[in-house]
Structure formats: structure tokens, C-alpha cells
Write an enzyme that holds these catalytic residues in place. Structure first.
Site, PDB file in Angstrom:
ATOM      1  N   LYS A  68     -40.420  -8.794 -18.617  1.00  0.00           N
ATOM      2  CA  LYS A  68     -39.191  -8.826 -17.872  1.00  0.00           C
ATOM      3  C   LYS A  68     -38.006  -9.155 -18.742  1.00  0.00           C
ATOM      4  O   LYS A  68     -38.219  -9.971 -19.994  1.00  0.00           O
ATOM      5  CB  LYS A  68     -39.982 -10.607 -17.211  1.00  0.00           C
ATOM      6  CG  LYS A  68     -41.089 -10.369 -16.369  1.00  0.00           C
ATOM      7  CD  LYS A  68     -40.266  -9.420 -15.182  1.00  0.00           C
ATOM      8  CE  LYS A  68     -41.418  -9.181 -14.221  1.00  0.00           C
ATOM      9  NZ  LYS A  68     -42.611  -8.596 -14.642  1.00  0.00           N
ATOM     10  N   ASP A  69     -37.032  -8.783 -18.182  1.00  0.00           N
ATOM     11  CA  ASP A  69     -35.740  -9.482 -19.015  1.00  0.00           C
ATOM     12  C   ASP A  69     -35.704 -10.728 -19.621  1.00  0.00           C
ATOM     13  O   ASP A  69     -35.519 -11.504 -18.626  1.00  0.00           O
ATOM     14  CB  ASP A  69     -35.154  -8.756 -18.508  1.00  0.00           C
ATOM     15  CG  ASP A  69     -34.809  -7.025 -17.692  1.00  0.00           C
ATOM     16  OD1 ASP A  69     -35.698  -6.216 -18.100  1.00  0.00           O
ATOM     17  OD2 ASP A  69     -33.555  -7.067 -17.302  1.00  0.00           O
ATOM     18  N   GLU A  70     -35.049 -10.681 -21.044  1.00  0.00           N
ATOM     19  CA  GLU A  70     -34.282 -12.210 -21.178  1.00  0.00           C
ATOM     20  C   GLU A  70     -32.793 -12.346 -20.836  1.00  0.00           C
ATOM     21  O   GLU A  70     -33.014 -13.734 -20.037  1.00  0.00           O
ATOM     22  CB  GLU A  70     -34.051 -11.583 -22.343  1.00  0.00           C
ATOM     23  CG  GLU A  70     -33.108 -10.678 -23.263  1.00  0.00           C
ATOM     24  CD  GLU A  70     -33.706  -9.553 -23.606  1.00  0.00           C
ATOM     25  OE1 GLU A  70     -33.298  -9.214 -24.315  1.00  0.00           O
ATOM     26  OE2 GLU A  70     -34.850  -8.958 -23.090  1.00  0.00           O
TER      27      GLU A  70
END
Length: 357
Positions: A68-70
Site C-alpha cells: 500500500k502507498d505511503e
């Protein structure tokens, strides 16, 4: 001055919830505990290392189904050895570091760790900002729309926000077993692993041998992803050369078709392209070739447009949609907005001709 739509102006503009079905078991018979990981400002790999330190277990004992994106607010399941975090069964834990945070909550127990490949997909709620009044009104008028888009890998596959988009160069160097180059490219990425690489005092090959193999596999996957994007761009150029638009996203160029009809032309030429899926096993990259679809269809719901509370003089609108695992919401939104621009321009041209007649 209006400079075009903005996605991810603040992390809360980009909400992601993972969709994964797991089989639960009674605690007494379980080998693993499942936790809900909510985070902001951390990559999944970085969050996994923090959780492992918190539980005093190896990071390799903390498993997940997807990355998942930061630069967003994300929610996903992770698994840890049963009993490693027993108090989580009755509460939650929060780790705050300014705008970055991690929150853990008990979900259940099971007989197996989570694995890459179990994830069905992700649900998204995204705020698009800095819209002019005309585009905001047009998007709101769509209400709900079936949308075809090309299945490129997004820029987050190639580097962290604000950093160089060169994760694929690390993967290429690993494949060549040029360990010194791989380590240097990693240092320059400004990724969470870059600090570890910069502080490393042993041999470069040893660094990657001791790194979590899932992290090394990610860099190999980035190399494969860049190759796949190049294949797709070449296919688009052949299939519909005069019906595309080139969009520059943080130094990386993507070639998008103007319309759903153009996407279908690409699919008519080839519906899938080969992709090398890498794992890092016993110090060696192992590739397994699979096929990745060239395009994805989703249904996008549009909220009401309203004045942007963060960017004066502009409008914002909310989007909701679901994507299968491996597809990128930023890529879908980029193509959706590019398509909207073309459709608006065509509408204005048609209205102008009608007035002239």
C-alpha cells in the site's frame, strides 16, 4: 493560476481499503493472528519492520497480501505468529510520529500466514482538487460511469514521493549481480531502505542477502514493471497512433488513449502482455512468466462538486471505485481526467459549430 487537477494534495484525499477474504479459526487452534494495519506516511515494508520490532519478532514473520502507498491513508490485513500480540485481542495500538502514524487492531485468528496473491482488490475513495468550474461540473454530471483504462504500473512502483523514480535500476543491477551498483542506486532512492543501505559497512551482496527477500523481490518487480510499461506504450503507439495523449507524471511519461473506443483498439491488438514475476530465493532471482491484462474496466461513482476548501478559487470532487489487485488508482484517475478533458473539448467544439450554423 489554474494548473490542472491535483490528486493526493493531502494524505486524507487518498483512502484505500483492502479487500481480502480470510478463513478464521478459534484462537486455541490458530497458528497466526490477523491484524488490521491502518497507516499514513509509511510504505508497507517500512510498517512491517516497525510492527516486527514492536512484537520482538523477525520481519519475515509478519506477512501481508499486498503493498500500500505511503502517501495516503491505507488499510490492510497483516498476519503475525499467534500469541505475539495477545493484548491486541481486546484493544488497539497506535504509533504516532507527527503526520505519520500506524494503528493496529485485532481482526481474528487463522491457520496460515497471509501471502501475496490472496488479495482480491482494493476499494478507493479519492478527492480530486484544483478543478476549474467547467471540469468539476462535467465530472459531477457523469454520476456513475463504466470506465476502461490502460493497466500501466503507477509511479509509486518506481520510487517514493519526492524521490527519484529509479527502483527499476536497483532491480536491473540485482539481475546483473552488480551488487555495488544495486547498493548505490538504492542509497540514492531516498526510500526507507536507503538509510539502511547507506549505513551498511559490509559487502554489497551481503546487504541484499540479509534484507527481507520480499523487499529485494519488490525491486526486481519494479524492473519487470518498467519493462511491461514499455511494452504497453509500444502497443498503444501501434494500435492507435493518432488517438493518444502523452502525460508526464513526476518525470515519467505515459501514453494514454483518448477514449474507451481507443482502449478497445489496443485490446483488439493484444489483450495481455507477458510479465516476469520475481521472487528472491537463496540469493538468486527466480522469474515466473505470467500474463497481465492490458486494460481494466471499473465503475466510477462521482460525488458532488464543491468549492475546494484547501485550494482557493478552485473546485473539488470525490470519486469512489474498486480495482482488482495489481491495478493502480492513480493511473485510472489520470486517464479518467485526461479523457474528461478531451470529451469537454469535443463538446465545446460541437457547440461552437452549432452556434455558427
Amino acid at each position: 493560476m489554474y494548473e490542472g487537477p491535483i490528486v493526493k494534495h493531502v494524505p486524507e484525499d487518498f483512502l484505500v481499503r483492502e479487500n481480502m477474504v480470510v478463513q478464521l479459526a478459534e484462537e486455541v487452534a490458530a497458528s497466526h493472528q490477523y491484524l488490521v494495519l491502518r497507516k499514513c506516511g509509511y510504505t508497507t515494508h517500512e510498517a512491517i519492520r516497525i510492527v516486527a520490532d514492536l512484537l520482538s519478532v523477525s520481519s519475515r514473520e509478519v506477512s501481508y497480501g499486498g503493498l500500500k502507498d505511503e502517501d495516503g491513508v491505507t488499510e490492510q490485513l497483516i498476519s503475525v505468529p499467534a500469541g505475539a500480540f495477545a493484548e491486541m485481542a481486546t484493544g488497539a495500538t497506535s504509533l504516532e510520529e507527527g503526520p505519520r502514524w500506524i494503528r493496529l487492531q485485532h481482526y481474528g485468528y487463522g491457520h496460515e500466514p497471509l501471502r501475496i496473491g490472496q488479495l482480491e482488490g482494493n476499494g478507493f475513495r479519492i478527492i480530486v482538487r484544483n478543478l476549474d468550474a467547467e471540469k468539476a461540473e462535467f465530472l459531477e454530471s457523469l454520476k456513475k460511469e463504466n470506465f476502461f483504462f490502460l493497466n500501466y504500473y503507477g509511479i509509486q512502483r518506481f520510487g517514493v514521493p519526492g524521490g527519484p523514480k529509479n527502483t527499476h535500476l536497483v532491480g536491473a543491477a540485482i539481475l546483473e549481480k552488480d551488487w555495488g551498483k544495486a547498493l548505490q542506486e538504492l542509497i540514492e532512492l531516498r526510500a526507507p531502505e536507503s538509510c539502511m543501505a547507506k549505513q551498511w559497512r559490509g559487502g554489497a551482496e551481503r546487504f541484499f542477502a540479509e534484507l527481507d527477500p520480499r523487499v529485494t523481490s519488490f525491486y526486481l518487480a519494479s524492473h519487470a514493471s518498467r519493462q511491461w510499461n514499455t511494452q504497453l506504450e509500444e502497443l498503444v503507439s501501434r494500435a492507435c497512433p493518432s488517438r493518444t495523449i502523452s502525460v508526464n507524471v513526476e518525470g515519467m511519461t505515459y501514453k494514454y488513449p483518448y477514449s474507451a473506443d481507443a482502449v478497445i483498439k489496443v485490446l483488439g491488438a493484444k489483450s495481455e502482455l507477458p510479465y516476469a514475476r520475481y521472487t528472491y530465493e537463496n540469493g538468486n532471482p527466480v522469474a515466473r512468466i505470467s500474463m497481465r491484462p492490458c486494460a481494466v474496466q471499473t465503475s466510477v461513482s462521482f460525488g458532488r462538486s464543491e468549492l475546494d476548501e484547501r485550494i482557493s478559487g478552485s473546485y473539488q470532487i470525490g470519486l469512489r471505485f474498486f480495482l482488482p489487485s495489481g491495478s493502480y488508482a492513480t493511473i485510472a484517475v489520470d486517464q479518467l481526467l485526461s479523457n474528461a478533458t478531451v470529451r469537454l473539448s469535443a463538446r465545446e467544439t460541437s457547440e461552437s459549430r452549432s452556434e455558427d450554423e
